[in-house]
Write an enzyme that holds these catalytic residues in place. Structure first.
Site, PDB file in Angstrom:
ATOM      1  N   GLY A 144      50.791  66.216  75.336  1.00  0.00           N
ATOM      2  CA  GLY A 144      49.691  66.205  76.312  1.00  0.00           C
ATOM      3  C   GLY A 144      49.752  65.048  77.286  1.00  0.00           C
ATOM      4  CB  VAL A 189      38.309  58.988  82.458  1.00  0.00           C
ATOM      5  CG1 VAL A 189      37.731  57.715  83.054  1.00  0.00           C
ATOM      6  CG2 VAL A 189      39.826  58.913  82.399  1.00  0.00           C
ATOM      7  CB  ILE A 223      46.070  46.429  84.999  1.00  0.00           C
ATOM      8  CG1 ILE A 223      47.010  46.821  83.862  1.00  0.00           C
ATOM      9  CG2 ILE A 223      46.429  45.063  85.562  1.00  0.00           C
ATOM     10  CD1 ILE A 223      48.469  46.947  84.299  1.00  0.00           C
ATOM     11  CE  LYS A 243      48.395  55.949  88.891  1.00  0.00           C
ATOM     12  NZ  LYS A 243      49.108  56.133  87.603  1.00  0.00           N
ATOM     13  CG  ASP A 300      49.911  59.506  88.973  1.00  0.00           C
ATOM     14  OD1 ASP A 300      48.699  59.792  88.976  1.00  0.00           O
ATOM     15  OD2 ASP A 300      50.377  58.498  88.430  1.00  0.00           O
TER      16      ASP A 300
END
EC number: 1.1.1.3
Lengths: 428, 428
Positions: A189, A15, A138, A207, A203
């Protein structure tokens, strides 16, 4: 043109590199849109010598993210390191205390320490933006916090972990068992260093905790989420579900009920023809329901260099344009401590069991369900070669607690080999 | 808490009443989220005595929207009257000149006079927000202008007129001809006073012009859109398209090509299994493609009291929170006058013709296409009882200009009864 907005970027994985690439490629575009040049004063990552495929010599290097966060020539601290504690938390706190705005992609940090960080940001008159933390590219945080701000949100649901969705759709499309697809995903990966974060639903749960906070003006309550991962979803269940017009998704749902906030992240059956049912691979989808807007559905890539960097830089553009919102859309002090509603709202369930092939076995199962007040919508028994028959039941709406009692009673009958698989069915 | 934000609302149709209802119902929520009370100083509409189902006595009444727009106790002028000229334009200009921010649902106004209004707003240091003007409750203006601001947008496409989509899906689902469904829609009150605005693609074209301006930093250029309505879509085409796995949608597409800006609003075939193909009834969908984010899809109600009021008040919340952006996302002076690219990018096409049932007729059609360099992907000839055979052809990619030449040549062969129907096929 106003003074440049100067970034300090901590974390140069996929990122971080994506952010640097866009900043270089779209310098003029970003300046036209924000009215300011966006520059990078300094960067920081664990290993300075690693080849990241782009030149880093134009930026100062810091070994310590906290030092980076405090630099005088940094206006916005961009935290792309990850982890709910340790350096990410320390540097974010240091940045806020030093009067910097923060942009982060760190869902764990916000889910676990969002309340304290929101208070800290307000004390400094700064903002924390985190569009990249939920559903990749998004712009769902913006839609919920701003675009739909006039709505009393009634429910938010979605598929928010691309890796899980990749595994589930790959299992279905290739007819492969979970373990094999898990190994594939690992080799590609796609998995976090600790794969439980993905496949265990952690995870995605992070969120969901963030979306709940914004949607319902609640303190983020990750521990209040009922989380179940996809590790036990079998290819049999995927096939049987498909056979009845459903697909299995790791689905997050948060809604406010009369008894409090209900937050769930668990494998569910959704209609194969529904927007959620049709979601393939790493794509994410979030459905927002509000009293005025009815239903808005947002779909897009849940991860990847470009999409996540797009979200990070969307936040940076907001700050460059002078937009500063309270972290969860309203002042931290006004966020409520909502009671946890155990996942009690009734729903239909999918049950799969291995039934002894003996006279009266089906009657016993049926009467256990009947005694628990659970009625049967559909039932199928499949042909079999051994002495147990695969049986599927779709119930009418029932509560999870009634169902759990019935499943326990079913085990006592001695006609099912193991406790039946039970998956909630969610209709959009 | 900061001073209240005081609105003046002009236009009390469905949307205006919806805005008042939400303001009353969600007063506390809006104050919590924006940090300010949002109040209504005065209202204005054509007929004061009309029963609108809610009490209006709490607000001052103005007969003249321009007077309303100039009132000292109005901070934000909310324009819900509609129409590209006349009172809506005059009052919007008056509001900006008097230093008020403007929130509007008026797509025609923005599409036709957006550039001049954007300049006017900037001269006064005020903003014009118009989330409700495009795609009803979907926060697509915000997504494009802010959430995806770091993207070089490559294409925006979508279904943006709920009435047309209602008519097309109703024709398909009920097997009814266009005229009959048009009359139904009219009786249900789904059509504008001038129905050409809807079925002629004008309304959707206005929306596309706005999206183009934001996406490509261009001056809004409604006249540069190639617009074709749905009036000539026949139930035959809908059936044949379905038979080949497509559905017909009034699809808007805007993209920047090497030769300029290509803007189209026309009935197209889209794969029935695609998100656009599955869109039913009055729902809208917008697909945004950018260099970083890849593809984001937004879906939601395209009209209606609640959804449109949600969008209007989302804008009001932005202003209450202090967010003021240039109208099309960058300063009006920096918007480019992009050349119009005629809709030249190659695409596959669907052709339907009535072919004379004579030896050699098909050969003539096929050789006309071959001579034009257009190759055939799929072809079907249907059983028939009269002396012309329905023939469908799906071509490989070709340009519209090559196709038009071929269609003209086809008419010259004398083997087709009338000029063939040609509809573009758009793949997501």
């Amino acid at each position: 043109m106003a003074a440049p907005l100067r970034l300090g970027i901590a974390g140069l994985g996929t990122v971080g590199v994506g952010v640097l690439r866009i900043l270089r490629r779209q310098q003029a575009l970003l300046a036209a849109r924000t009215g300011r040049e966006i520059s990078v004063s300094a960067i920081c990552a664990r290993d300075r010598r690693k080849d990241r495929g782009i030149s880093l010599t134009a930026h100062d290097w810091e070994d310590d993210p906290v030092a980076l966060a405090r630099r005088d020539d940094v206006d916005v601290f961009v935290e792309l390191m990850g982890g709910s504690d340790g350096p990410a938390k320390a540097a974010t706190e240091a940045a806020l205390d030093a009067g910097k705005d923060v942009v982060t992609a760190n869902k764990a940090l916000l889910a676990m320490h969002g309340q304290a960080l929101a208070e800290r940001a307000e004390n400094s008159g700064r903002t924390i933006r985190y569009e990249a933390a939920v559903a990749g590219g998004i712009p769902v945080i913006k839609a919920l916090t701003e675009g739909l701000a006039a709505n009393e949100v009634t429910r938010v649901m979605g598929v928010m972990n691309g890796t899980c969705n990749y595994i589930l759709t790959r299992m279905e499309n290739a007819g492969l068992p979970y373990d094999e697809v898990f190994r594939e995903a690992d080799a590609l990966g796609y998995l976090e260093a600790d794969p439980t974060l993905d496949v265990g639903g952690i995870d995605a749960g992070h969120k969901l905790a963030i979306l709940s906070a914004i949607a319902f003006g609640a303190r983020p309550d990750f521990d209040g989420i009922e989380i179940e991962g996809i590790e036990r979803v079998s290819i049999d269940d995927i096939r049987h579900a498909a056979d009845m017009g459903y697909r299995i998704k790791l689905l997050g749902v948060t809604q406010r009920t009369g008894r409090g906030l209900e937050q769930r992240m668990q494998p569910c059956l959704v209609p194969a023809s529904s927007p959620l049912g049709q979601l393939e691979g790493g794509t994410n989808m979030v459905v927002i329901e509000g009293d005025a807007v009815e239903q808005v559905v947002l779909r897009g890539p849940g991860a990847g260099e470009g999409p996540t960097a797009s979200a990070v830089l969307g936040d940076v553009c907001d700050i460059a344009r002078g937009l500063r919102l309270p972290t969860f859309g309203q002042p931290a002090a006004s966020l409520q401590d909502l009671p946890r509603a155990s996942t009690g709202l009734p729903a239909p369930y999918y049950l799969r069991m291995a039934l002894d092939d003996k006279p009266g076995a089906m009657a016993k199962v049926a009467s256990v369900l009947g005694d628990a007040g659970i009625s049967i919508d559909r039932m199928r028994q499949y042909a079999h070669s051994d002495d147990t028959a695969p049986v599927l039941i779709v119930t009418h709406k029932t509560t999870r607690s009634a169902l759990d009692l019935a499943l326990a009673a079913m085990e006592q009958t001695g006609v099912v080999a193991t406790r039946p698989v039970a998956l909630r069915i969610e209709h959009l």
